[in-house]
Design a protein around this motif. Structure first.
Motif, mmCIF file in Angstrom:
data_model
loop_
_atom_site.group_PDB
_atom_site.id
_atom_site.type_symbol
_atom_site.label_atom_id
_atom_site.label_comp_id
_atom_site.label_asym_id
_atom_site.label_seq_id
_atom_site.Cartn_x
_atom_site.Cartn_y
_atom_site.Cartn_z
ATOM 1 N N ALA A 62 0.832 -1.208 0.000
ATOM 2 C CA ALA A 62 0.000 0.000 0.000
ATOM 3 C C ALA A 62 0.863 1.254 0.000
ATOM 4 C CB ALA A 62 -0.931 -0.006 1.211
ATOM 5 N N LEU A 63 1.906 1.265 0.821
ATOM 6 C CA LEU A 63 2.789 2.423 0.891
ATOM 7 C C LEU A 63 3.536 2.615 -0.423
ATOM 8 C CD1 LEU A 63 3.893 4.634 2.809
ATOM 9 C CD2 LEU A 63 5.713 3.030 3.437
ATOM 10 N N GLY A 64 4.058 1.521 -0.976
ATOM 11 C CA GLY A 64 4.792 1.598 -2.233
ATOM 12 C C GLY A 64 3.927 2.058 -3.384
ATOM 13 N N ALA A 65 2.691 1.541 -3.459
ATOM 14 C CA ALA A 65 1.790 1.931 -4.542
ATOM 15 C C ALA A 65 1.437 3.412 -4.455
ATOM 16 C CB ALA A 65 0.526 1.079 -4.489
ATOM 17 N N ASP A 66 1.208 3.891 -3.238
ATOM 18 C CA ASP A 66 0.864 5.299 -3.063
ATOM 19 C C ASP A 66 1.997 6.205 -3.531
ATOM 20 O OD1 ASP A 66 -1.602 6.318 -2.229
ATOM 21 O OD2 ASP A 66 -0.722 7.192 -0.435
ATOM 22 N N ARG A 67 3.211 5.833 -3.201
ATOM 23 C CA ARG A 67 4.359 6.653 -3.608
ATOM 24 C C ARG A 67 4.606 6.557 -5.107
ATOM 25 N NH1 ARG A 67 8.257 5.126 1.576
ATOM 26 N NH2 ARG A 67 7.362 6.662 3.014
ATOM 27 N N ARG A 68 4.410 5.375 -5.686
ATOM 28 C CA ARG A 68 4.603 5.226 -7.140
ATOM 29 C C ARG A 68 3.592 6.044 -7.921
ATOM 30 N NH1 ARG A 68 5.466 -0.119 -5.667
ATOM 31 N NH2 ARG A 68 3.356 -0.688 -6.303
ATOM 32 N N HIS A 69 2.411 6.235 -7.347
ATOM 33 C CA HIS A 69 1.377 7.011 -8.018
ATOM 34 C C HIS A 69 1.530 8.510 -7.777
ATOM 35 C CE1 HIS A 69 -0.705 3.048 -8.317
ATOM 36 N NE2 HIS A 69 -1.089 3.579 -9.480
ATOM 37 N N GLY A 70 2.635 8.902 -7.156
ATOM 38 C CA GLY A 70 2.966 10.311 -7.090
ATOM 39 C C GLY A 70 2.626 11.034 -5.809
ATOM 40 N N PHE A 71 2.119 10.320 -4.777
ATOM 41 C CA PHE A 71 1.819 11.019 -3.532
ATOM 42 C C PHE A 71 3.124 11.326 -2.815
ATOM 43 C CE2 PHE A 71 0.835 11.153 1.039
ATOM 44 C CZ PHE A 71 -0.060 12.202 1.041
ATOM 45 N N GLY A 72 3.407 12.614 -2.624
ATOM 46 C CA GLY A 72 4.659 13.021 -2.000
ATOM 47 C C GLY A 72 4.505 13.568 -0.605
ATOM 48 N N GLY A 73 3.308 13.491 -0.052
ATOM 49 C CA GLY A 73 3.065 14.012 1.292
ATOM 50 C C GLY A 73 3.382 12.988 2.369
ATOM 51 N N VAL A 74 2.931 13.300 3.562
ATOM 52 C CA VAL A 74 3.233 12.455 4.715
ATOM 53 C C VAL A 74 2.264 11.272 4.786
ATOM 54 C CG1 VAL A 74 1.744 13.711 6.344
ATOM 55 C CG2 VAL A 74 3.790 12.515 7.184
ATOM 56 N N HIS A 75 2.763 10.144 5.263
ATOM 57 C CA HIS A 75 1.925 9.006 5.620
ATOM 58 C C HIS A 75 1.962 8.852 7.138
ATOM 59 C CE1 HIS A 75 2.557 7.891 1.355
ATOM 60 N NE2 HIS A 75 1.389 7.283 1.471
ATOM 61 N N THR A 76 0.860 8.402 7.714
ATOM 62 C CA THR A 76 0.815 8.163 9.153
ATOM 63 C C THR A 76 0.258 6.784 9.441
ATOM 64 O OG1 THR A 76 -1.303 9.370 9.216
ATOM 65 C CG2 THR A 76 0.672 10.562 9.912
ATOM 66 N N PHE A 77 0.658 6.276 10.593
ATOM 67 C CA PHE A 77 0.192 4.973 11.076
ATOM 68 C C PHE A 77 -0.595 5.219 12.345
ATOM 69 C CE2 PHE A 77 1.025 1.278 13.902
ATOM 70 C CZ PHE A 77 0.401 0.291 13.155
ATOM 71 N N ASP A 78 -1.837 4.711 12.386
ATOM 72 C CA ASP A 78 -2.705 4.866 13.545
ATOM 73 C C ASP A 78 -2.752 3.535 14.278
ATOM 74 O OD1 ASP A 78 -4.534 6.091 15.289
ATOM 75 O OD2 ASP A 78 -6.243 5.345 14.147
ATOM 76 N N ALA A 79 -2.007 3.433 15.367
ATOM 77 C CA ALA A 79 -1.907 2.171 16.090
ATOM 78 C C ALA A 79 -3.154 1.919 16.932
ATOM 79 C CB ALA A 79 -0.670 2.179 16.982
#
Length: 251
Positions: A62-79
């Motif tokens: 999921a993280l890799g696909a989001d970055r490959r599709h051009g999302f350059g912002g922050v990702h967060t993890f909600d534990a």
């Protein structure tokens, strides 16, 4: 001990007061992925914690696909709710896994979930400290960590008000010296730190507390040995990009 901590032992109430849902910034790559807790000065979020982690397969995809599709912002993890004090590397049987959701954007500010029920394995605790605004820790301003060729700086949170900032940096070849300024063998491409190294940033093109892309600062690694074994050294760091900045939550 696995990781750096700035207190000797947590106070008795730390475990109970640290229970909650803890959101964390996700940065790095699949090879060296990190989580950094989003701290506040109020319980249960009054901890500065940086973890070296491995996302499970669904999380990595999921993280890799989001970055490959051009999302350059922050990702967060909600534990899912847990006691963040369980991550203390000084405790027997400290926590080694987290479960939660991965978000595109800030989980508390309109972020969009891109993977649910993912498992994060904690490889090491890079930094762990309970925030205590009554203690003056301003001398050591930043924390440096990462692998050779990909280093990061995190602002060391101390007195209130403060701010939470993470940037990617590059160590400039030819700038490594001892603490008196005598050149050391150029080991810039060999320097990496599994645990956060406390440093002091001085001027070159750095004129304030917050780091900005393109700035160059002189970093004093006063308690760190160089690759050649010299105890304490200076090096110039160039800021390549900002990963995260939060001011309001630490005002």
């Amino acid at each position: 001990m696995n990781g750096i901590r700035t207190d000797e032992l947590d106070r008795p109430g730390d475990m109970a007061s640290s229970t909650g849902t803890h959101a964390m910034v996700v940065f790095g790559t699949g090879v060296d992925c990190y989580l950094s807790n989003l701290p506040m000065f109020a319980p249960p979020h009054d901890f500065q914690v940086v973890l070296s982690v491995e996302l499970d397969r669904r999380g990595r995809r999921a993280l890799g696909a989001d970055r490959r599709h051009g999302f350059g912002g922050v990702h967060t993890f909600d534990a899912e709710p847990f006691q963040i004090a369980e991550l203390d590397p000084g405790r027997p049987n400290s926590r080694t896994t987290l479960r939660g959701r991965l978000f595109r954007g800030h989980v508390g500010r309109g972020g969009v979930p891109i993977a649910k029920d993912i498992v994060v394995t904690v490889r090491s605790v890079v930094y762990y400290a309970k925030l205590d605004p009554s203690v003056d820790r301003e001398l050591l301003t930043h924390l440096c960590f990462g692998r050779p060729g990909q280093l990061y700086l995190a602002h060391r949170i101390a007195r209130r008000p403060s701010f939470d900032q993470i940037v990617a940096v590059r160590l400039i070849p030819g700038t490594v010296t001892d603490m008196l300024g005598s050149p050391l063998p150029d080991d810039a491409h060999q320097l990496g730190f599994e645990q956060a190294q406390p440093i002091i940033l001085g001027q070159r093109e750095f004129f304030g507390q917050r780091l900005r892309t393109g700035e160059i600062a002189v970093a004093a690694f006063r308690a760190t040995a160089s690759v050649g074994g010299t105890h304490g050294f200076l090096a110039e760091l160039a800021v390549e990009r900002q990963i995260h900045l939060e001011v309001a939550d630490l005002a």
